[in-house]
Design an enzyme around this catalytic site. Sequence first.
Site, mmCIF file in Angstrom:
data_model
loop_
_atom_site.group_PDB
_atom_site.id
_atom_site.type_symbol
_atom_site.label_atom_id
_atom_site.label_comp_id
_atom_site.label_asym_id
_atom_site.label_seq_id
_atom_site.Cartn_x
_atom_site.Cartn_y
_atom_site.Cartn_z
ATOM 1 N N SER A 154 0.861 -1.192 0.000
ATOM 2 C CA SER A 154 0.000 0.000 0.000
ATOM 3 C C SER A 154 0.892 1.236 0.000
ATOM 4 C CB SER A 154 -0.855 0.019 1.272
ATOM 5 O OG SER A 154 -1.520 1.256 1.412
ATOM 6 N N TYR A 186 -1.795 0.098 10.876
ATOM 7 C CA TYR A 186 -2.014 -0.317 9.475
ATOM 8 C C TYR A 186 -0.757 0.006 8.665
ATOM 9 C CZ TYR A 186 -3.779 -0.791 4.751
ATOM 10 O OH TYR A 186 -3.930 -1.172 3.433
#
Length: 251
Positions: free
Chosen positions: A139, A152
Amino acid sequence: MNKTIFITGATSGIGKACAETFAAANFRLIISGRRADRLKKIKSDLEARFNIDVLDLCFDVQDKNAVFDAIKQLPESWKKIDVLINNAGLSLGRDNFADCDLNDWETMIQTNVNGLLYVSRAVLDCLIPNESVVINIGSIAGKEVYENGNVYCASKFAVDAITKSMRIDLLKKGIRVTAIHPGAVETEFSIVRFKGDTTKASQVYNGFKPLTPEDVADTIFYAANLPSHVCINELTIMPKQQASAIYFHKD
Ligand code: NDP
Ligand code: 8X3
């Protein structure tokens, strides 16, 4: 025989789009996720549309024994895997470090980090030396830390590091390891992150055109189908209106 791809997190979003994209190119699919009903439906839909074989494996990537059992029990004819896409993952919450739920932290680490490790290790013996490609879905959050992204982001930085170390360790086997790092993609990701709050989830994509899961699947397909001497180490794919994890040009 047609090539075989193993996709984790194929019940939704990027993984489901990958299943469709590779099915359209005649790959045999192993699709996995926790939602058995969705897996069955995707299997029957893709088999009917593309006249291909699809194997559905229902397991939670956090469960080490379930991962290893499912892969050990693959029928012999499915034990050669050309492409592994480690896509299953999630974010839970977007809160200040002081306010986060510790269970959310654990679930993100167990899914995004441990799950990816378990699946990769379990599938390793099925990968074909000098042929196979492993694609890990990282990501932009694994490239840049942003406010309230804490764990995250940490989990996706770990995916980046694991990708790099797998590439080094699998060099002798000639197995290529690629990371694809997307920016904002409109999937169920934000609904999961905000725990079912669809209003909050849709606000994430207000004022700009996010990537579609199909945009990301097309890029993954490209990276997975290069000549066997070519490896894309990593690729960051963003919506045009997103320059970094936090800079957007909104309408
Ligand atoms: P979705 O929520 O639409 O899909 C997530 C998939 O992961 C689902 O198929 C889900 O299946 C599966 N999954 C989640 N937890 C588990 C688990 N414990 N065991 C097995 N499968 C699991 O989100 P996306 O398609 O957007 O996300 C796919 C990947 O892309 C994730 O790794 C995410 O971090 C990453 N990503 C997403 C971005 C975005 O903006 N959407 C941007 C950058 C990266 P099920 O619930 O059936 O188990
Ligand atoms: C998902 C994209 O920017 O919400 O990985 O972290 S972001």
